[in-house]
Design an enzyme around this catalytic site. Structure first.
Site, PDB file in Angstrom:
ATOM      1  N   GLN A   1       0.811  -1.210   0.000  1.00 28.13           N
ATOM      2  CA  GLN A   1       0.000   0.000   0.000  1.00 28.13           C
ATOM      3  C   GLN A   1       0.852   1.271   0.000  1.00 28.13           C
ATOM      4  O   GLN A   1       2.049   1.233   0.286  1.00 28.13           O
ATOM      5  CB  GLN A   1      -0.914   0.008   1.244  1.00 28.13           C
ATOM      6  CG  GLN A   1      -0.148  -0.130   2.563  1.00 28.13           C
ATOM      7  CD  GLN A   1      -0.999  -0.717   3.688  1.00 28.13           C
ATOM      8  OE1 GLN A   1      -2.221  -0.597   3.673  1.00 28.13           O
ATOM      9  NE2 GLN A   1      -0.357  -1.338   4.674  1.00 28.13           N
TER      10      GLN A   1
ATOM     11  N   GLU B   1       0.899  -8.707  11.507  1.00 32.12           N
ATOM     12  CA  GLU B   1       0.683  -7.548  10.628  1.00 32.12           C
ATOM     13  C   GLU B   1       1.321  -7.879   9.279  1.00 32.12           C
ATOM     14  O   GLU B   1       2.472  -8.315   9.218  1.00 32.12           O
ATOM     15  CB  GLU B   1       1.293  -6.290  11.276  1.00 32.12           C
ATOM     16  CG  GLU B   1       1.592  -5.127  10.363  1.00 32.12           C
ATOM     17  CD  GLU B   1       0.351  -4.462   9.753  1.00 32.12           C
ATOM     18  OE1 GLU B   1      -0.501  -3.968  10.508  1.00 32.12           O
ATOM     19  OE2 GLU B   1       0.254  -4.439   8.509  1.00 32.12           O
TER      20      GLU B   1
ATOM     21  N   ASP C   1       0.519 -12.767   6.607  1.00 31.32           N
ATOM     22  CA  ASP C   1      -0.884 -12.653   6.247  1.00 31.32           C
ATOM     23  C   ASP C   1      -1.714 -13.281   7.376  1.00 31.32           C
ATOM     24  O   ASP C   1      -1.468 -14.432   7.768  1.00 31.32           O
ATOM     25  CB  ASP C   1      -1.092 -13.415   4.927  1.00 31.32           C
ATOM     26  CG  ASP C   1      -2.525 -13.366   4.441  1.00 31.32           C
ATOM     27  OD1 ASP C   1      -3.437 -13.671   5.237  1.00 31.32           O
ATOM     28  OD2 ASP C   1      -2.733 -13.017   3.267  1.00 31.32           O
TER      29      ASP C   1
ATOM     30  N   ASP D   1      -7.532  -5.527  14.223  1.00 34.04           N
ATOM     31  CA  ASP D   1      -7.362  -4.070  14.098  1.00 34.04           C
ATOM     32  C   ASP D   1      -7.040  -3.773  12.640  1.00 34.04           C
ATOM     33  O   ASP D   1      -5.905  -3.466  12.290  1.00 34.04           O
ATOM     34  CB  ASP D   1      -6.233  -3.633  15.035  1.00 34.04           C
ATOM     35  CG  ASP D   1      -6.040  -2.129  15.052  1.00 34.04           C
ATOM     36  OD1 ASP D   1      -6.777  -1.417  14.350  1.00 34.04           O
ATOM     37  OD2 ASP D   1      -5.121  -1.674  15.754  1.00 34.04           O
TER      38      ASP D   1
ATOM     39  N   SER E   1      -7.549  -2.216   8.617  1.00 31.19           N
ATOM     40  CA  SER E   1      -7.958  -1.045   7.850  1.00 31.19           C
ATOM     41  C   SER E   1      -9.292  -1.393   7.167  1.00 31.19           C
ATOM     42  O   SER E   1      -9.905  -2.417   7.472  1.00 31.19           O
ATOM     43  CB  SER E   1      -6.850  -0.676   6.864  1.00 31.19           C
ATOM     44  OG  SER E   1      -6.398  -1.819   6.186  1.00 31.19           O
TER      45      SER E   1
ATOM     46  N   TYR F   1     -12.146   9.642  12.147  1.00 32.85           N
ATOM     47  CA  TYR F   1     -12.676   8.610  11.252  1.00 32.85           C
ATOM     48  C   TYR F   1     -13.952   9.136  10.605  1.00 32.85           C
ATOM     49  O   TYR F   1     -14.642   9.979  11.185  1.00 32.85           O
ATOM     50  CB  TYR F   1     -12.947   7.303  12.014  1.00 32.85           C
ATOM     51  CG  TYR F   1     -11.691   6.583  12.474  1.00 32.85           C
ATOM     52  CD1 TYR F   1     -10.500   6.695  11.753  1.00 32.85           C
ATOM     53  CD2 TYR F   1     -11.687   5.779  13.609  1.00 32.85           C
ATOM     54  CE1 TYR F   1      -9.346   6.027  12.167  1.00 32.85           C
ATOM     55  CE2 TYR F   1     -10.537   5.113  14.026  1.00 32.85           C
ATOM     56  CZ  TYR F   1      -9.372   5.244  13.297  1.00 32.85           C
ATOM     57  OH  TYR F   1      -8.231   4.595  13.709  1.00 32.85           O
TER      58      TYR F   1
HETATM   59  N1  JA2 Z   1      -5.454   1.761  11.901  1.00 37.95           N
HETATM   60  C1  JA2 Z   1      -4.386   1.009  11.525  1.00 37.95           C
HETATM   61  C2  JA2 Z   1      -4.858  -0.253  11.282  1.00 37.95           C
HETATM   62  C3  JA2 Z   1      -3.983  -1.264  10.851  1.00 37.95           C
HETATM   63  C4  JA2 Z   1      -2.634  -0.965  10.674  1.00 37.95           C
HETATM   64  C5  JA2 Z   1      -2.155   0.318  10.922  1.00 37.95           C
HETATM   65  C6  JA2 Z   1      -3.025   1.318  11.350  1.00 37.95           C
HETATM   66  C7  JA2 Z   1      -6.539   0.994  11.898  1.00 37.95           C
HETATM   67  N2  JA2 Z   1      -6.193  -0.224  11.533  1.00 37.95           N
HETATM   68  C8  JA2 Z   1      -7.928   1.471  12.168  1.00 37.95           C
HETATM   69  C9  JA2 Z   1      -8.431   2.056  10.871  1.00 37.95           C
HETATM   70  C10 JA2 Z   1      -9.829   2.488  10.817  1.00 37.95           C
HETATM   71  C11 JA2 Z   1     -10.150   3.008   9.410  1.00 37.95           C
HETATM   72  C12 JA2 Z   1     -11.398   3.808   9.371  1.00 37.95           C
HETATM   73  N3  JA2 Z   1     -11.725   4.285   8.028  1.00 37.95           N
END
Ligand code: JA2
Length: 289
Positions: free
Chosen positions: A41, A116, A147, A165, A167, A233
């Site tokens: 990404q 991760e 993965d 957690d 994206s 967000y």
């Molecule tokens: N933030 C992150 C992640 C995974 C890896 C790094 C940072 C989040 N997950 C939460 C993202 C929420 C997105 C809301 N549009």
């Protein structure tokens, strides 16, 4: 699909995404600190005018220093306090380390794994977001650059709590919103285990929330959805989608130790319970999923 077009105009970053068409959240930028592509990404890190540093993946805001405590405290403490004794815990995604930082406050945890996919997110967070990435410093933390789907296959019957957690379901997070992934999560849990996942917004992602909740309903007898206020967000709220193998979710099962109380800015026993009180339309949406 990635959103890597230039979204900065006149010093303002705008978060434009087909998942929330016709609206955008804009943040005033002072400086671009990182702009690079990993194998997975586009990764950008900005110094903002009033929200501290901001991490952006594929054009989507992942955290700001000013309000990350809300998301990270709730993603960690709602599932971890719901469990009576979380000894072995896994975080999938969360490469910034914030969820680990909060999880590490639970002394019950013996092993804190993180899986991760993108090691560059971890490296950049350690370099630029030390107050978030300090979660990696805990000696119980074991980092797996993998993965999540493949990692789960190798860990049946292992975890008390798994926190997803992720994206959004565009880009590398996509597979983490599918039923096969949830089947693997269930297999990776010990009896009495529970899973908590980033659950988007009931205001602007009704289809995603509904699909996610129906997957959780089909696999877990006990399930619930909590909401968190996070200004950076989209729509200012984000949910946690939870499922358990029998453990109650909507209230803490342990009291918050005094040593932890002083670090908390969002989570409390009252906030834990209140987060599950949803507006009528959201309750209806989840009942009908
Ligand atoms: N933030 C992150 C992640 C995974 C890896 C790094 C940072 C989040 N997950 C939460 C993202 C929420 C997105 C809301 N549009």
């Amino acid at each position: 699909m990635a959103h890597t077009g230039n979204q900065i105009m006149n010093g303002w970053f705008s978060e434009i995404c087909p998942m929330w068409p016709g609206m955008a959240l804009s943040v005033e930028i002072e400086k671009t600190l990182v702009s690079t592509a990993s194998p997975y990404q586009q990764i950008d890190l900005y110094q903002t005018r009033s929200y501290g540093k901001m991490l952006v993946l594929d054009g989507i805001i992942q955290l700001t220093e000013r309000d990350e405590f809300a998301y990270h405290e709730m993603m960690a403490h709602v599932p971890l306090f719901a469990h009576p004794c979380p000894e072995r815990v896994l975080v999938i995604g969360g490469g910034d380390g914030g969820t680990l930082r909060e999880a590490a406050r639970h002394k019950e945890i013996r092993i804190l794994d993180i899986c991760e996919i993108d090691g560059m997110v971890i490296d950049i967070s350690k370099q630029y977001l030390p107050e978030v990435a300090c979660g990696f410093d805990d000696p119980r933390v074991c980092v797996h650059i993998r993965d999540g789907n493949l990692f789960l296959d190798e860990h049946p019957d292992t975890y008390d709590v798994i926190i997803v957690d992720s994206s959004d379901p565009i880009g590398p997070g996509e597979a983490l919103f599918e039923k096969p992934f949830y089947e693997k999560l269930k297999r990776a849990l010990k009896p009495g285990g529970l899973v908590a996942a980033q659950g988007e917004s009931v205001f602007i992602h009704q289809e995603t929330v509904s699909r996610l909740f129906s997957i959780v309903k089909s696999l877990f007898d006990t399930r619930a959805y909590a909401s968190i206020t996070v200004p950076s967000y989209p729509g200012g709220t984000i949910g946690i989608c939870l499922g358990s193998l029998g453990v109650a979710l909507t209230q803490p099962s342990r009291t918050i130790p005094d040593a932890m109380q002083k670090h908390l800015k969002y989570y409390s026993e009252q906030v834990h319970k209140a987060a599950f009180a949803l507006p009528r339309f959201a309750k209806t949406l989840l009942e009908q999923s």
